[in-house]
Design an enzyme around this catalytic site. Structure first.
Site, mmCIF file in Angstrom:
data_model
loop_
_atom_site.group_PDB
_atom_site.id
_atom_site.type_symbol
_atom_site.label_atom_id
_atom_site.label_comp_id
_atom_site.label_asym_id
_atom_site.label_seq_id
_atom_site.Cartn_x
_atom_site.Cartn_y
_atom_site.Cartn_z
ATOM 1 N N HIS A 179 45.164 33.510 26.907
ATOM 2 C CA HIS A 179 46.520 33.954 27.230
ATOM 3 C C HIS A 179 46.579 34.213 28.726
ATOM 4 C CE1 HIS A 179 45.262 38.248 27.486
ATOM 5 N NE2 HIS A 179 44.520 37.972 26.434
ATOM 6 N N HIS B 11 33.460 36.878 31.727
ATOM 7 C CA HIS B 11 34.790 37.484 31.621
ATOM 8 C C HIS B 11 34.872 38.831 32.345
ATOM 9 C CE1 HIS B 11 38.674 37.831 29.376
ATOM 10 N NE2 HIS B 11 38.452 39.122 29.581
#
Length: 611
Positions: free
Chosen positions: A11, A131
């Site tokens: 996203h 991440h």
């Protein structure tokens, strides 16, 4: 050295360009495709970054992706096997998607760049970060600190959900992590889902709803759902959650605990929903504060940087600031996954390439977060003309005077100026603005302009030098990531009958001399406006202050509910013509609603899927 960072496929896809350590450009893909939280390959964002810097694809030294897809796939498989045979339906749906697309991200990225320049071996230029390392890099490297502790908190990356790192110069080392499925971000998202909002989109609604409720469920949450240690570490009781193996966040045991199934989006909010929001907000704040206290004690660091989706919880940030656990706190304005693209590029420069880092002499390295596209006056006039708009062009002084007077008259203005913001907040480049003194402005903007829920608050933009006179805050807050209370002397004391009201009934009470930005608990999500980063916005508020004595205006994002913030002049004109915005100020052009071709007025309320 020229490094391009990208985030994609989950996203908030984005791209960011770093040249010789300087942040040059960054943008989210949703602003180009007009698809909220667009997860696709950020083709438009990449093209924008290259075009802005007048570069060809061949000029890029490295492309850095913000996480490691294979490590995510490893988590997926191990999680499903750990819970098997439970979750087979979810497994059956997820695995084909991974095997078809997600596991081959490297191949897809190389293919896309080969289409831009097929003579380059892109596999040698492509690097994969991690991440939470990307989040940490996005927080530390642009910060104003030579050294700092870095706390990242979100739903989940590969395995990590919370991490502590130490940054010193160009070095950044992760010291400790909390791993999936134990996640403060996913706990908050579970309540977002349960209250009836969209996960990865509606969490900020929960934060805005919380002041209408009472934290009645805190003990229940801490007894059954989460075990919080004194050092801030935590473990979730997975017996109540379904996100590991199911197609929903919570399960029947969770629903039985709180006495009802999840709310459907079209069902009116109740006091219970507000109390649930208040409760999970209190629990989140407790975790953040305990983590921060332990980090300060353990590391001895006096500066703290924050990133990850939880760092967008400006209420928790405000409480963290007031606790004075650290001397200084800095939050990455693009704290979510979009900011991972920037962190990946910075990690590529400082960590992977070993290049030195210099700290800005004043402020931070984000340039006010104004890192997106801008448009020349000539281009604006051509685009507006082609769209059928009618406008007048004013010189700078007359333009500011007109807009300041329009605000004083209570008009809602679409404000499209300079480079678009990077991150989820409108910061005076793509904003809808209004008079903070108006007792009706909040309701008008919510219902007639934004087409969104009436309970949602608006933020104040205030001149930096005046912030401490109007709010219980005396520090920079340029990115709208701190909540502070309105000063006591600016408040209006509630009557006994008003104090007895509950829930949404609290909404229409005038609480201060700036009611349009004063939330039901007397708080406000403050943006300080600085002359050096946004001189035109600063000049507007300064002139408004000269006219009214008030250095505060309403600032909300230039979009309707469910729509990405506007990017182009055409986006702005469409939104202007389809909503209750009365004035559009774009470049030096002024557009008045009543002078436009009425055949161009079209309903805009249902153009986008609700968030």
């Amino acid at each position: 050295m020229k490094i391009l960072g990208i985030s994609a496929f989950y996203h908030d896809s984005a791209a960011a360009l770093v040249i010789d350590g300087s942040i040059v450009a960054a943008a989210q893909e949703e602003r180009f495709t007009r698809k909220k939280h667009d997860l696709g390959y950020p083709k438009n964002s990449i093209e924008y970054c290259l075009n802005f810097a007048e570069l060809k694809a061949s000029d890029i030294d490295y492309v850095v992706f913000y996480d490691k897809p294979l490590a995510k796939f490893d988590r997926l498989l191990k999680t499903y096997f750990a819970f098997a045979p439970k979750g087979f339906t979810s497994f059956r749906e997820a695995i084909p998607v991974w095997l078809k697309d997600k596991i081959f991200h490297k191949r897809q990225i190389i293919k896309e760049f080969s289409l831009m320049d097929g003579d380059i071996n892109w596999s040698q230029k492509l690097i994969f970060s991690e991440h939470h390392l990307s989040h940490a890099a996005s927080a530390f490297y642009p910060s104003p600190f030579q050294r700092a502790a870095v706390l990242t908190m979100d739903g989940v990356g590969e395995w990590t959900t919370t991490s502590l790192a130490i940054g010193n110069g160009r070095d950044l080392k992760v010291l400790r992590e909390i791993h999936f499925p134990h996640s403060i971000g996913l706990l908050y998202s579970a309540f977002t889902y349960y209250i009836g909002f969209k996960v990865n989109s509606g969490e900020y609604k929960v934060m805005g709803l919380a002041p209408y409720g009472e934290p009645r469920y805190v003990d229940l949450i801490k007894t059954h759902l989460i075990d919080i240690k004194e050092d801030g570490s935590f473990r979730l009781n997975m017996a109540y959650f379904d996100y590991c193996t199911g197609l929903r966040m919570t399960n029947d045991r969770f629903h039985d605990l709180f006495g009802a199934p999840p709310r459907f989006a079209d069902v009116p909010l109740t006091q219970r929903d507000m109390d649930l929001a208040a409760s999970v907000q209190v629990v989140t704040e407790e975790i953040v504060l305990k983590l921060a206290r332990n980090i300060a004690k353990e590391t001895g660091e006096r500066n703290l940087c924050l990133a990850g989706g939880v760092a967008l919880n400006c209420v928790a940030n405000g409480k963290l600031l007031r606790e004075n656990i650290f001397d200084n706190i800095w939050m990455q304005p693009a704290a979510g996954d979009a900011g991972g693209a920037l962190g990946a590029a910075l990690a590529g420069y400082h960590l992977f390439s070993g290049k030195s880092r210099s700290v800005e002499a004043e402020g931070d390295a984000m340039k006010g977060s104004y890192l997106g596209p801008d448009y020349s006056q000539k281009e604006i006039e051509k685009r507006l003309t082609d769209a059928g708009a009618k406008f007048e062009t004013l010189d700078d002084r007359a333009f500011i005077e007109f807009c300041a007077c329009a605000l004083d008259e209570g008009k809602a203005i679409g404000w499209h100026q300079g480079r678009m913001e990077f991150g989820p907040r409108a910061l005076g480049a793509r904003s809808i603005i209004g008079d903070a003194r108006s007792p009706t402005m909040q309701k008008i903007l919510n219902l007639k302009v934004k087409y969104r829920e009436s309970f949602r608050p608006f933020a104040p933009s205030v001149l930096r030098e005046d912030v401490s006179s109007w709010f219980d805050l005396d520090s920079d807050s340029p990115y709208m990531l701190l909540v502070a209370d309105v000063k006591a002397e600016k408040r209006i004391v509630m009557s006994d009958s008003e104090k007895m009201l509950f829930g949404i009934d609290k909404l229409n009470i005038k609480r201060s001399s700036i009611p349009a930005v004063t939330h039901v608990d007397y708080s406000a999500r403050v943006q300080t406006v600085h002359k050096n980063t946004n001189p035109r916005y600063y000049s507007l508020i300064a002139r408004f202050k000269e006219l009214t004595g008030c250095p505060v205006i309403v600032n909300t994002s230039f979009n309707v509910r469910g729509e990405p913030i506007v990017n182009t002049p055409e986006d702005a004109f469409r939104c202007f013509m389809g909503t209750g915005i009365e004035i559009l100020a774009i470049g030096n052009c002024i557009l008045k609603k009543e002078t436009q071709d009425q055949s161009l007025v079209k309903s805009y309320e249902n153009n986008f899927e609700l968030d």
